[in-house]
Write an enzyme that holds these catalytic residues in place. Structure first.
Site, PDB file in Angstrom:
ATOM      1  N   CYS A   2       0.876  -1.168   0.000  1.00  0.00           N
ATOM      2  CA  CYS A   2       0.000   0.000   0.000  1.00  0.00           C
ATOM      3  C   CYS A   2       0.914   1.218   0.000  1.00  0.00           C
ATOM      4  O   CYS A   2       2.121   1.081   0.184  1.00  0.00           O
ATOM      5  CB  CYS A   2      -0.844   0.069   1.269  1.00  0.00           C
ATOM      6  N   ARG A  27       1.646   1.340  -5.998  1.00  0.00           N
ATOM      7  CA  ARG A  27       1.716   0.434  -4.845  1.00  0.00           C
ATOM      8  C   ARG A  27       0.339  -0.122  -4.458  1.00  0.00           C
ATOM      9  O   ARG A  27       0.235  -0.936  -3.541  1.00  0.00           O
ATOM     10  CB  ARG A  27       2.305   1.169  -3.627  1.00  0.00           C
ATOM     11  N   TRP A  71      -3.827  -1.602  -1.353  1.00  0.00           N
ATOM     12  CA  TRP A  71      -3.816  -2.842  -2.133  1.00  0.00           C
ATOM     13  C   TRP A  71      -4.214  -3.899  -1.118  1.00  0.00           C
ATOM     14  O   TRP A  71      -3.411  -4.296  -0.277  1.00  0.00           O
ATOM     15  CB  TRP A  71      -2.420  -3.090  -2.694  1.00  0.00           C
ATOM     16  N   ASN A  97       0.845   0.127   6.162  1.00  0.00           N
ATOM     17  CA  ASN A  97       1.219  -0.746   5.046  1.00  0.00           C
ATOM     18  C   ASN A  97       1.934  -1.937   5.680  1.00  0.00           C
ATOM     19  O   ASN A  97       2.867  -1.750   6.449  1.00  0.00           O
ATOM     20  CB  ASN A  97       2.162   0.037   4.115  1.00  0.00           C
ATOM     21  N   GLY A  98       1.446  -3.151   5.402  1.00  0.00           N
ATOM     22  CA  GLY A  98       2.089  -4.336   5.979  1.00  0.00           C
ATOM     23  C   GLY A  98       1.042  -5.344   6.413  1.00  0.00           C
ATOM     24  O   GLY A  98      -0.115  -5.269   5.986  1.00  0.00           O
ATOM     25  N   GLU A 469       8.423 -22.139 -18.379  1.00  0.00           N
ATOM     26  CA  GLU A 469       8.236 -20.747 -17.963  1.00  0.00           C
ATOM     27  C   GLU A 469       9.425 -19.890 -18.435  1.00  0.00           C
ATOM     28  O   GLU A 469       9.244 -18.753 -18.870  1.00  0.00           O
ATOM     29  CB  GLU A 469       8.066 -20.675 -16.433  1.00  0.00           C
ATOM     30  N   LYS A 473       9.083 -16.645 -20.787  1.00  0.00           N
ATOM     31  CA  LYS A 473       9.583 -15.315 -20.415  1.00  0.00           C
ATOM     32  C   LYS A 473      10.421 -14.741 -21.552  1.00  0.00           C
ATOM     33  O   LYS A 473      10.285 -13.588 -21.921  1.00  0.00           O
ATOM     34  CB  LYS A 473      10.480 -15.368 -19.170  1.00  0.00           C
ATOM     35  N   GLU A 476       8.216 -13.837 -24.675  1.00  0.00           N
ATOM     36  CA  GLU A 476       7.273 -12.720 -24.570  1.00  0.00           C
ATOM     37  C   GLU A 476       7.949 -11.363 -24.501  1.00  0.00           C
ATOM     38  O   GLU A 476       7.399 -10.392 -24.993  1.00  0.00           O
ATOM     39  CB  GLU A 476       6.227 -12.918 -23.452  1.00  0.00           C
ATOM     40  N   HIS A 492      13.068 -37.088 -29.622  1.00  0.00           N
ATOM     41  CA  HIS A 492      11.872 -37.379 -30.422  1.00  0.00           C
ATOM     42  C   HIS A 492      11.525 -36.217 -31.359  1.00  0.00           C
ATOM     43  O   HIS A 492      10.356 -36.024 -31.706  1.00  0.00           O
ATOM     44  CB  HIS A 492      10.691 -37.696 -29.501  1.00  0.00           C
ATOM     45  N   LYS A 591      -1.609  -7.540 -19.580  1.00  0.00           N
ATOM     46  CA  LYS A 591      -1.405  -8.092 -18.237  1.00  0.00           C
ATOM     47  C   LYS A 591      -2.576  -8.974 -17.833  1.00  0.00           C
ATOM     48  O   LYS A 591      -2.397 -10.019 -17.233  1.00  0.00           O
ATOM     49  CB  LYS A 591      -1.272  -6.922 -17.255  1.00  0.00           C
TER      50      LYS A 591
HETATM   51  C1  G6P Z   1      -1.679 -12.934 -19.580  1.00  0.00           C
HETATM   52  C2  G6P Z   1      -0.411 -12.400 -18.948  1.00  0.00           C
HETATM   53  C3  G6P Z   1       0.418 -13.568 -18.371  1.00  0.00           C
HETATM   54  C4  G6P Z   1      -0.429 -14.392 -17.415  1.00  0.00           C
HETATM   55  C5  G6P Z   1      -1.730 -14.861 -18.065  1.00  0.00           C
HETATM   56  C6  G6P Z   1      -2.675 -15.466 -17.057  1.00  0.00           C
HETATM   57  O1  G6P Z   1      -1.376 -13.656 -20.722  1.00  0.00           O
HETATM   58  O2  G6P Z   1       0.363 -11.698 -19.895  1.00  0.00           O
HETATM   59  O3  G6P Z   1       1.558 -13.071 -17.697  1.00  0.00           O
HETATM   60  O4  G6P Z   1       0.312 -15.499 -16.982  1.00  0.00           O
HETATM   61  O5  G6P Z   1      -2.417 -13.748 -18.653  1.00  0.00           O
HETATM   62  O6  G6P Z   1      -3.064 -14.469 -16.160  1.00  0.00           O
HETATM   63  P1  G6P Z   1      -3.604 -14.733 -14.711  1.00  0.00           P
HETATM   64  O7  G6P Z   1      -3.931 -13.364 -14.176  1.00  0.00           O
HETATM   65  O8  G6P Z   1      -4.830 -15.574 -14.839  1.00  0.00           O
HETATM   66  O9  G6P Z   1      -2.546 -15.409 -13.930  1.00  0.00           O
END
Ligand code: G6P
Length: 596
Positions: A2, A27, A71, A97-98, A469, A473, A476, A492, A591
């Site tokens: 927060c 934040r 938050w 905050n905490g 993953e 990363k 993307e 394979h 996002k």
């Molecule tokens: C989008 C984001 C990813 C995320 C995915 C699922 O594609 O760019 O970074 O992993 O959505 O999102 P969620 O909020 O359900 O984890």
């Protein structure tokens, strides 16, 4: 996470508090509030962003005040749960905050003494404690109150009959800005930069008393601390990113504190059953999208290993159109945002099929939290970079805690193994810190990846999904074509694609698949592919057969995906930076994906 701001001086506090607070919106932004001391303490708060609070405010006069942007971590986003909070007498206003870990016990005690609570938050206990301990001096009352508190905090208190703000810090950021005839206190530097660039950092365990003309900082014993202010040369925009060039890097570096917050209060819940009280299900299904799906894949290994409960996986976009079976597993939905359309639809479908549902999410009050039977919050704080980083790490922590709970309650995990696992998780912030500190190791590897058109990421067992993953990363944010592969599957198909221009990143942890991984690395090297090996820091065998070696601390293999992921996040970040890509907002990606 927060944001808090306090002001004391000669100007109208409300204007400064709102302006400064907007600099902390990164934040948290689910609710906001302000308290101004003029004629008594006047508090205004509301759900939503700071701008909507601002629109509804009357003209408030007063030159001292505090403010907060929230938050949510304890209690949904709502007007009642927004800060500041007042005590029963209306003398104090407090922002925090905490996380106060022992808030339930404190609340019970305070309620039995006659204190009336108005919110569901952990924070509210602080202002009632302050009232109970007040004996004419706010600073002493706050110090006394903090002796009863277990948890983390940055706190600011304003009171009706004084122009002083009293503040305290434990594991949450707090800085004081020194002006002329006015002083400020805030969670972070950007809030202060319109008013001053002279900053005093408050350290853990310290308290501070701030008035228009003076600032005094005290250590835990109550002795005054003398500290010279530092001069900040950042612009506001730089400062929001903590001086980093990108939110993604800032958020990778926040990994240790996010993991710490995720563990707070939840480690004890493993035995006590504070979450997942009823473990009477025969199987588990985990459903998710994107990075969250990779966390789910790792979760399957952890759950099956620690609890022996059969676990299956399904992509949310597939689950909703699949045929159900007769069994009704516990369905765990993993989603950092809590808003992904496919995951929400999957949650509804799971309930329609009569399954019990549990969501792992980072956003308190998000849509998924209203669609499921139980919620486990990851408490990573807001993540702004599109590529998931710290939220992914905390999803792994959450799944590990759930697996430990299942294993313990089903008697598959004895006290001794549980003790070791808990100690290992408690050390995880330090392990991740060590990876971050050793980031210079990755330089040569970055060069190798930045020049490539294609790359492979390989691993076995629990680190097969870790490498999926890693590949995600890289693709993307750097737009390099990268594929994650189970190392045993190379022969394979993908071996046909390997040559000297195709680097391979391999995770080789000393578990039961280690020898097989070394053979895979040799196979790859024999096709002239440059190999980047990630292994325990003292692994000389791996070091001797790869082109670049990246060492991680010796964690229990079951938690090795966490530090390895941090290496992969840093690799992707620095490679994308080298290529000049738009890191925080990669092309075509969002996002939160709220369409099917
Ligand atoms: C989008 C984001 C990813 C995320 C995915 C699922 O594609 O760019 O970074 O992993 O959505 O999102 P969620 O909020 O359900 O984890």
């Amino acid at each position: 996470m927060c944001g808090i701001v306090g002001y004391t001086g000669s100007r109208q506090a409300v204007d400064i508090l709102l302006d400064a607070l907007k600099r902390l919106e990164y934040r948290g932004y689910d609710s906001a509030g302000i308290a101004v001391c003029g004629k008594g303490v006047q508090i205004f708060k509301d759900k939503g962003e700071i701008s909507s609070l601002e629109k509804s405010l009357p003209r408030i006069h007063g030159t001292v005040g505090i403010s907060h942007t929230r938050w949510a971590t304890c209690g949904k986003p709502s007007k009642e749960n927004a800060h500041p909070f007042a005590d029963c007498t209306g003398r104090f206003a407090l922002v925090h905050n905490g996380i106060i870990e022992n808030h339930r016990q404190l609340r019970q005690k305070l309620e039995s003494e006659g204190h009336r609570f108005t919110s569901e938050t952990d924070t509210e206990v602080l202002v009632h404690l302050l009232e109970a301990n007040f004996n004419g001096d706010v600073h002493s009352a706050l110090r006394e109150s903090l002796k009863e508190v277990k948890g983390t905090y940055a706190i600011a208190v304003a009171s009706s009959d004084s122009n002083e703000i009293v503040a305290a810090r434990m594991e949450n950021p707090l800085v004081i800005g020194l002006g002329v005839g006015e002083n400020l206190v805030a969670s972070d530097v950007p809030a202060l930069l319109n008013y001053t660039n002279k900053i005093l950092h408050v350290m853990d365990g310290e308290t501070a008393v701030i008035s228009p003309d003076s600032v005094a900082i005290y250590d835990e014993s109550g002795a005054e601390v003398k500290r010279n202010p530092s001069t900040v040369t950042w612009t506001i925009e730089d400062a929001e990113k903590g001086g980093f060039e990108h939110f993604m890097l800032k958020e990778i570096l926040e990994g240790p504190s996010s993991i710490h917050n995720s563990l707070l209060g939840s480690l004890d819940g493993v035995e006590e059953g504070e979450f997942l009280q009823d473990v009477g299900f025969k199987s588990v299904k985990i459903v998710a999208c994107g990075s969250s799906f990779h966390a789910a894949m790792i979760g399957k290994y952890v759950i099956e290993n620690l609890s022996h409960i059969p676990t299956t996986l399904e992509l949310a976009s597939e689950y909703r159109y699949s045929h159900g079976t007769k069994e009704s597993p516990l369905v765990i939905l993993v989603t950092q945002s809590g808003e992904t359309a496919d995951t929400l639809a999957a949650a509804r479908e799971a309930r329609r099929r009569g399954c019990r549902t549990l969501a792992i999410t980072n956003v308190v009050g998000s849509t998924i939290t209203r669609e499921v039977d139980e919620v486990f919050y990851t408490r990573a704080g807001p993540e702004i970079g599109v590529a998931a980083t710290k939220t992914f790490l905390t999803q792994l922590v959450a799944l590990s805690l759930l697996a430990m709970r299942m294993g313990f309650a089903r008697r598959q995990l004895d006290h001794e193994r549980l003790r070791i696992l808990k100690a290992e998780l408690r050390s995880m912030p330090r392990y991740v810190e060590a990876v971050i500190d050793g980031a210079q190791q990755i330089e040569g590897s970055v060069e190798m990846l930045a020049g490539a058109r294609d790359a492979f990421f390989i691993g076995r067992n629990i680190n097969f999904p870790t490498m999926l993953e890693g590949a995600l990363k890289l693709k993307e944010i750097s737009y390099i074509h990268a594929e994650g592969y189970a190392a045993g599957e190379l022969k394979h198909g993908p071996l046909a694609l390997l040559d000297s221009r195709t680097p391979v990143v391999a995770a080789c942890i000393k578990d039961h698949t280690y020898d097989k991984m070394l053979s895979n690395v040799s196979e790859v090297a024999a096709r002239d592919s440059p190999v980047i090996g990630i292994g325990y820091e003292d692994d000389m065998d791996l070091r001797s057969i790869v082109d670049r070696f990246i060492g991680i601390p010796k964690v229990d293999p079951i938690f090795s995906p966490i530090p390895i992921t941090v290496v992969l996040q840093l690799l992707a970040y620095h490679t994308a930076k080298r290529k000049g890509c738009s890191i925080d907002k990669p092309r075509n990606l969002a996002k939160s994906v709220t369409v099917e």
